[in-house]
Design a protein around this motif. Structure first.
Motif, PDB file in Angstrom:
ATOM      1  N   ARG A   1      34.949  30.052  42.361  1.00  0.00           N
ATOM      2  CA  ARG A   1      36.391  30.196  42.584  1.00  0.00           C
ATOM      3  C   ARG A   1      36.733  31.624  43.024  1.00  0.00           C
ATOM      4  NH1 ARG A   1      41.492  29.620  38.456  1.00  0.00           N
ATOM      5  NH2 ARG A   1      42.930  30.351  40.047  1.00  0.00           N
ATOM      6  N   ILE A   2      36.149  32.597  42.326  1.00  0.00           N
ATOM      7  CA  ILE A   2      36.419  34.002  42.654  1.00  0.00           C
ATOM      8  C   ILE A   2      35.927  34.325  44.069  1.00  0.00           C
ATOM      9  CG2 ILE A   2      35.827  36.406  42.071  1.00  0.00           C
ATOM     10  CD1 ILE A   2      35.707  35.508  39.113  1.00  0.00           C
TER      11      ILE A   2
ATOM     12  N   ARG B   1      44.955  40.548  38.974  1.00  0.00           N
ATOM     13  CA  ARG B   1      44.542  41.879  38.550  1.00  0.00           C
ATOM     14  C   ARG B   1      43.301  42.338  39.323  1.00  0.00           C
ATOM     15  NH1 ARG B   1      42.722  43.302  32.331  1.00  0.00           N
ATOM     16  NH2 ARG B   1      42.845  45.561  32.492  1.00  0.00           N
ATOM     17  N   ILE B   2      42.332  41.432  39.450  1.00  0.00           N
ATOM     18  CA  ILE B   2      41.108  41.759  40.179  1.00  0.00           C
ATOM     19  C   ILE B   2      41.439  42.072  41.644  1.00  0.00           C
ATOM     20  CG2 ILE B   2      38.880  40.852  40.980  1.00  0.00           C
ATOM     21  CD1 ILE B   2      38.933  41.450  37.993  1.00  0.00           C
ATOM     22  N   GLU B   3      42.355  41.305  42.216  1.00  0.00           N
ATOM     23  CA  GLU B   3      42.768  41.555  43.594  1.00  0.00           C
ATOM     24  C   GLU B   3      43.376  42.955  43.743  1.00  0.00           C
ATOM     25  OE1 GLU B   3      42.471  40.588  46.720  1.00  0.00           O
ATOM     26  OE2 GLU B   3      40.939  39.422  45.707  1.00  0.00           O
TER      27      GLU B   3
ATOM     28  N   ARG C   1      30.381  39.767  42.397  1.00  0.00           N
ATOM     29  CA  ARG C   1      31.635  39.205  41.852  1.00  0.00           C
ATOM     30  C   ARG C   1      31.531  38.692  40.409  1.00  0.00           C
ATOM     31  NH1 ARG C   1      35.602  41.331  44.501  1.00  0.00           N
ATOM     32  NH2 ARG C   1      34.158  42.473  45.809  1.00  0.00           N
TER      33      ARG C   1
ATOM     34  N   ILE D   1      38.678  41.932  30.845  1.00  0.00           N
ATOM     35  CA  ILE D   1      37.976  43.187  31.139  1.00  0.00           C
ATOM     36  C   ILE D   1      37.835  44.014  29.867  1.00  0.00           C
ATOM     37  CG2 ILE D   1      38.114  45.354  32.437  1.00  0.00           C
ATOM     38  CD1 ILE D   1      39.682  43.821  34.595  1.00  0.00           C
TER      39      ILE D   1
ATOM     40  N   LEU E   1      44.386  48.818  37.362  1.00  0.00           N
ATOM     41  CA  LEU E   1      43.762  48.228  36.179  1.00  0.00           C
ATOM     42  C   LEU E   1      44.773  47.900  35.095  1.00  0.00           C
ATOM     43  CD1 LEU E   1      40.505  50.255  35.554  1.00  0.00           C
ATOM     44  CD2 LEU E   1      40.695  47.785  35.410  1.00  0.00           C
TER      45      LEU E   1
ATOM     46  N   ARG F   1      33.491  29.313  37.843  1.00  0.00           N
ATOM     47  CA  ARG F   1      34.357  30.491  37.897  1.00  0.00           C
ATOM     48  C   ARG F   1      33.961  31.420  39.051  1.00  0.00           C
ATOM     49  NH1 ARG F   1      38.768  32.803  34.881  1.00  0.00           N
ATOM     50  NH2 ARG F   1      38.537  35.028  34.915  1.00  0.00           N
TER      51      ARG F   1
ATOM     52  N   ILE G   1      42.726  45.544  41.917  1.00  0.00           N
ATOM     53  CA  ILE G   1      41.639  46.523  41.801  1.00  0.00           C
ATOM     54  C   ILE G   1      40.870  46.601  43.122  1.00  0.00           C
ATOM     55  CG2 ILE G   1      39.474  47.078  40.610  1.00  0.00           C
ATOM     56  CD1 ILE G   1      40.728  45.623  38.123  1.00  0.00           C
TER      57      ILE G   1
ATOM     58  N   GLU H   1      38.074  33.062  46.969  1.00  0.00           N
ATOM     59  CA  GLU H   1      39.273  33.850  47.280  1.00  0.00           C
ATOM     60  C   GLU H   1      38.972  34.815  48.424  1.00  0.00           C
ATOM     61  OE1 GLU H   1      42.447  34.495  45.419  1.00  0.00           O
ATOM     62  OE2 GLU H   1      42.124  32.449  44.675  1.00  0.00           O
ATOM     63  N   ARG H   2      37.754  35.338  48.397  1.00  0.00           N
ATOM     64  CA  ARG H   2      37.322  36.313  49.397  1.00  0.00           C
ATOM     65  C   ARG H   2      36.853  35.672  50.688  1.00  0.00           C
ATOM     66  NH1 ARG H   2      35.850  42.254  48.792  1.00  0.00           N
ATOM     67  NH2 ARG H   2      38.009  42.660  48.233  1.00  0.00           N
TER      68      ARG H   2
ATOM     69  N   TYR I   1      44.316  36.826  35.946  1.00  0.00           N
ATOM     70  CA  TYR I   1      43.062  37.561  36.082  1.00  0.00           C
ATOM     71  C   TYR I   1      42.766  37.840  37.547  1.00  0.00           C
ATOM     72  CZ  TYR I   1      38.102  38.696  35.826  1.00  0.00           C
ATOM     73  OH  TYR I   1      36.900  39.328  35.959  1.00  0.00           O
ATOM     74  N   LEU I   2      42.928  36.792  38.382  1.00  0.00           N
ATOM     75  CA  LEU I   2      42.629  36.969  39.802  1.00  0.00           C
ATOM     76  C   LEU I   2      43.577  37.987  40.435  1.00  0.00           C
ATOM     77  CD1 LEU I   2      41.773  33.343  40.978  1.00  0.00           C
ATOM     78  CD2 LEU I   2      40.205  35.270  40.634  1.00  0.00           C
TER      79      LEU I   2
ATOM     80  N   GLY J   1      32.030  40.631  37.924  1.00  0.00           N
ATOM     81  CA  GLY J   1      32.955  41.438  37.116  1.00  0.00           C
ATOM     82  C   GLY J   1      32.469  42.847  36.838  1.00  0.00           C
TER      83      GLY J   1
ATOM     84  N   PRO K   1      35.281  46.015  38.046  1.00  0.00           N
ATOM     85  CA  PRO K   1      36.428  46.252  37.160  1.00  0.00           C
ATOM     86  C   PRO K   1      36.011  46.754  35.773  1.00  0.00           C
ATOM     87  CG  PRO K   1      36.612  44.105  38.225  1.00  0.00           C
ATOM     88  CD  PRO K   1      35.271  44.641  38.578  1.00  0.00           C
TER      89      PRO K   1
END
Lengths: 275, 275
Positions: free
Chosen positions: B214-215, A127-129, B158, B257, A170, B211, A131, B218-219, A124-125, B160, B163
């Motif tokens: 965590r997302i 894919r998000i990256e 973030r 997604i 995507l 979650r 995008i 990453e950033r 998932y990460l 979601g 996407p």
């Protein structure tokens, strides 16, 4: 004489995207019938399946003739409930799970919602990256980290670069940057300087002048930018640049976004993995 | 004992997306087998089909056991060529075209590349417009024409939104705007003023704090923004706002997604039409 209208239900225990995708491919093979398409996702219990039956019966009672029901349903009881309807039921999963079970010498797990279910967090990460990368490298907005792109599309404004890049990100998790070729580049006769270190990652999109003019006219009607003459000039100059740098390219005029993306990935030999 | 590895070929006369989508759904039902997946698109002639045979034979010669070939091929000769391979061939089109032909009392046109072929120009322009609209209304960048949105997603940074909006635009041609809910909104205790006229179009995305943290990490690793404590605070405040304004919402934590997009379209009763 074929019927003129038919109602088609796509009934799935998941998103219904698989059922709709294959079903749509099949229906496009029958001309002269107008299909009324109804997607019913998340049918993961006998109760929810029973709730579909009156809707199917209602469609059957119209002049449209017997409804078609396309299902991707894993649970046998749920599937049997739908089978009791008066429709022609095409079952995508069961038809192919049986020969696969025989081939593999094992039973399918029959777990619901696998196909477009949440995959593991790392996937998932990634894919998000892809995008995020694609969005932040749309239309040449940023030259930073261009080296991290899997592919960089170039072409004149409105040649289809952005939708193609977003689709690749995507659908396939590809980091797809794109960079416009603009009149300044044509006058100079060279690629934008930021692209010079990355020529091997470049892929060109070209387009028919009439089509480009029509697309640009939607945005800026009757502008010089959208005029057929200017479109012709820009396309010719862009193609000259692509040729000069040996950049592979394709003409997007009569192609869908899916076809453009597939062709590019094939040409640049990027492995694709659909989400 | 099941084999441990299997090679699966998706062979299509078009993009291969249909074959890959359905094939992938089927394969996820078999645990304990690692599938090596190979997509071969645009196989629209007997010559191209013949070129696939050595690749299938090569896979068959490995320890992986008999390859599986999934096809969406319209031309009978092309299909027969592939059938001559030593693989287990699952034919997605032929299997279902025959009962549909019987049902409709007519022959399928068997035209190649229909499913993701270029659709008519009006459809194409509508889809591109949806993508452009969605891009220019990402992350609250523009308040202009918010009334033209089919749906406006709100949620913390973030969660979601982006996407999901892009997926809805690309896959279904939906004009999907999105607007972040930020600390200023929480302090004020009201929605961003630009959204007030459009509350009926709003849909909330929420997410688990772990979650989200965590997302965000990453950033911006180890930032206050990404800290679990701050994530918890923002989520709680955002949910409070959604509740206060009666905005329907879903928790995106364990959803793909595709599942998020499907649920939203179902909840807001937007008709979907896959491209």
């Amino acid at each position: 004489m074929p019927d003129r209208n038919r109602t088609v239900f796509f009934i799935s225990d998941g998103t219904g995207i698989t059922a709709e995708t294959l079903g749509h491919s099949l229906l496009t093979q029958f001309e002269g019938i107008r299909f009324r398409q109804v997607v019913i996702p998340f049918v993961d219990s006998v109760e929810k399946a029973q709730a579909c039956l009156p809707r199917i019966a209602e469609a059957a009672a119209t002049a449209d003739g017997r409804p078609i029901v396309v299902t991707t349903l894993i649970d046998p009881e749920v599937r049997e409930t739908i089978r009791r309807s008066e429709a022609l039921v095409l079952d995508f999963f069961e038809t192919f799970l049986v020969p696969l079970e025989r081939e593999f010498g094992m039973k399918a797990t029959r777990a619901v919602g696998r196909s477009h279910g949440a995959t593991n967090s790392t996937d998932y990460l990634r894919r998000i990256e892809a995008i995020n990368y694609t969005l932040s490298h749309d239309d040449g907005v940023s030259n930073r980290d261009l080296g991290e792109a899997d592919v960089i599309l170039v072409g004149v404004s409105r040649s289809g670069k952005t939708p193609t890049c977003l689709y690749m990100a995507l659908q396939f998790g590809i980091r797809a940057a794109n960079y416009p070729l603009i009149p300044e580049d044509f006058e100079r006769g060279t690629l934008p300087p930021a692209l010079e270190p990355h020529t091997r990652k470049l892929y060109g999109l070209t387009i028919g002048a009439e089509r480009l003019s029509r697309i640009r006219n939607e945005r800026r009607p009757d502008s010089r930018y959208a005029s057929l003459e200017n479109c012709r000039y820009e396309i010719e100059q862009a193609e000259r640049l692509m040729h000069r740098y040996g950049i592979p390219s394709l003409n997007s005029t009569t192609k869908s976004i899916e076809e453009i993306a597939t062709t590019i990935l094939q040409d640049v030999k990027l492995e694709r993995h659909a989400y």
